[in-house]
Write a protein that holds these residues in place. Structure first.
Motif, mmCIF file in Angstrom:
data_model
loop_
_atom_site.group_PDB
_atom_site.id
_atom_site.type_symbol
_atom_site.label_atom_id
_atom_site.label_comp_id
_atom_site.label_asym_id
_atom_site.label_seq_id
_atom_site.Cartn_x
_atom_site.Cartn_y
_atom_site.Cartn_z
ATOM 1 N N HIS A 139 0.834 -1.212 0.000
ATOM 2 C CA HIS A 139 0.000 0.000 0.000
ATOM 3 C C HIS A 139 0.864 1.256 0.000
ATOM 4 O O HIS A 139 0.546 2.239 -0.678
ATOM 5 C CB HIS A 139 -0.951 -0.001 1.204
ATOM 6 C CG HIS A 139 -1.998 -1.082 1.101
ATOM 7 N ND1 HIS A 139 -3.001 -1.036 0.177
ATOM 8 C CD2 HIS A 139 -2.172 -2.239 1.807
ATOM 9 C CE1 HIS A 139 -3.774 -2.098 0.306
ATOM 10 N NE2 HIS A 139 -3.270 -2.857 1.302
ATOM 11 N N GLU A 140 1.924 1.221 0.743
ATOM 12 C CA GLU A 140 2.804 2.398 0.825
ATOM 13 C C GLU A 140 3.489 2.665 -0.513
ATOM 14 O O GLU A 140 3.582 3.814 -0.958
ATOM 15 C CB GLU A 140 3.849 2.181 1.922
ATOM 16 C CG GLU A 140 4.689 3.408 2.194
ATOM 17 C CD GLU A 140 5.619 3.170 3.373
ATOM 18 O OE1 GLU A 140 6.776 3.618 3.240
ATOM 19 O OE2 GLU A 140 5.227 2.566 4.368
ATOM 20 N N GLU A 141 3.951 1.609 -1.184
ATOM 21 C CA GLU A 141 4.589 1.771 -2.482
ATOM 22 C C GLU A 141 3.587 2.268 -3.525
ATOM 23 O O GLU A 141 3.915 3.094 -4.373
ATOM 24 C CB GLU A 141 5.186 0.434 -2.944
ATOM 25 C CG GLU A 141 6.369 -0.035 -2.128
ATOM 26 C CD GLU A 141 6.812 -1.454 -2.471
ATOM 27 O OE1 GLU A 141 7.994 -1.751 -2.234
ATOM 28 O OE2 GLU A 141 5.993 -2.251 -2.950
ATOM 29 N N GLU A 142 2.351 1.787 -3.416
ATOM 30 C CA GLU A 142 1.317 2.213 -4.354
ATOM 31 C C GLU A 142 1.008 3.700 -4.184
ATOM 32 O O GLU A 142 0.835 4.426 -5.165
ATOM 33 C CB GLU A 142 0.052 1.376 -4.124
ATOM 34 C CG GLU A 142 -0.870 1.342 -5.314
ATOM 35 C CD GLU A 142 -1.971 0.322 -5.124
ATOM 36 O OE1 GLU A 142 -3.126 0.703 -5.404
ATOM 37 O OE2 GLU A 142 -1.680 -0.806 -4.698
ATOM 38 N N ARG A 143 0.952 4.164 -2.926
ATOM 39 C CA ARG A 143 0.717 5.593 -2.670
ATOM 40 C C ARG A 143 1.866 6.430 -3.221
ATOM 41 O O ARG A 143 1.640 7.491 -3.809
ATOM 42 C CB ARG A 143 0.567 5.840 -1.162
ATOM 43 C CG ARG A 143 -0.855 5.661 -0.694
ATOM 44 C CD ARG A 143 -1.004 6.097 0.757
ATOM 45 N NE ARG A 143 -1.200 4.843 1.509
ATOM 46 C CZ ARG A 143 -0.626 4.539 2.644
ATOM 47 N NH1 ARG A 143 0.166 5.386 3.242
ATOM 48 N NH2 ARG A 143 -0.869 3.397 3.241
#
Length: 153
Positions: A139-143
């Motif tokens: 999720h963090e990489e996607e953001r």
């Protein structure tokens, strides 16, 4: 004095003319037997030159072997008898085309083995490599990726 001149010439790298030593020549046989001998020469390998036939070689041993083949022809031996005589004397190495047998199986089958092994490696490289799926983004990489894309727009 002549010895000193010869030594001096040898030190300079000058060599005496080869025909001065009386180079050996091939024996002469009838024309039909000579054609038969030439066919045999092309099947036999010079034991000194290794990748030349007796027909192409100019080594002294090649001259001796050619004379031996001619004598065998004069004695009335068949081509098969001459080849088997030379193989018994010098081994199968003297034949330019090796015989197919159990002891030469690896030699004859190696091209096919390399082809099969290369095909398997190619198949594995192309098809097994494409089976790998790309890992999911956290999720963090996607953001982070979305923020970067938003800034570019």
């Amino acid at each position: 004095m002549i010895q000193k001149i010869l030594i001096f010439l040898l030190l300079l790298g000058v060599r005496p003319i080869p025909f001065a030593w009386g180079k050996r020549v091939d024996t002469v046989i009838s024309e039909t037997n000579e054609i038969r001998a030439h066919l045999l020469f092309k099947q036999l390998r010079c034991v000194v030159c290794q990748n030349q036939s007796l027909y192409d070689s100019h080594a002294e041993i090649a001259v001796d072997l050619r004379n031996l083949v001619r004598k065998q022809i004069q004695y009335g031996k068949s081509n098969k008898q001459i080849l088997s005589f030379l193989v018994s004397r010098y081994g199968e190495f003297i034949l330019l085309k090796p015989v197919f047998g159990l002891h030469t199986m690896i030699l004859w089958s190696s091209p096919f083995g390399v082809l099969v092994l290369g095909s398997i490696c190619t198949w594995y490289y192309w098809f097994k490599k494409s089976d790998h799926t790309t890992p999911e983004l956290s999720h963090e990489e996607e953001r982070t990726v979305n923020k970067i894309l938003d800034k570019l727009d």
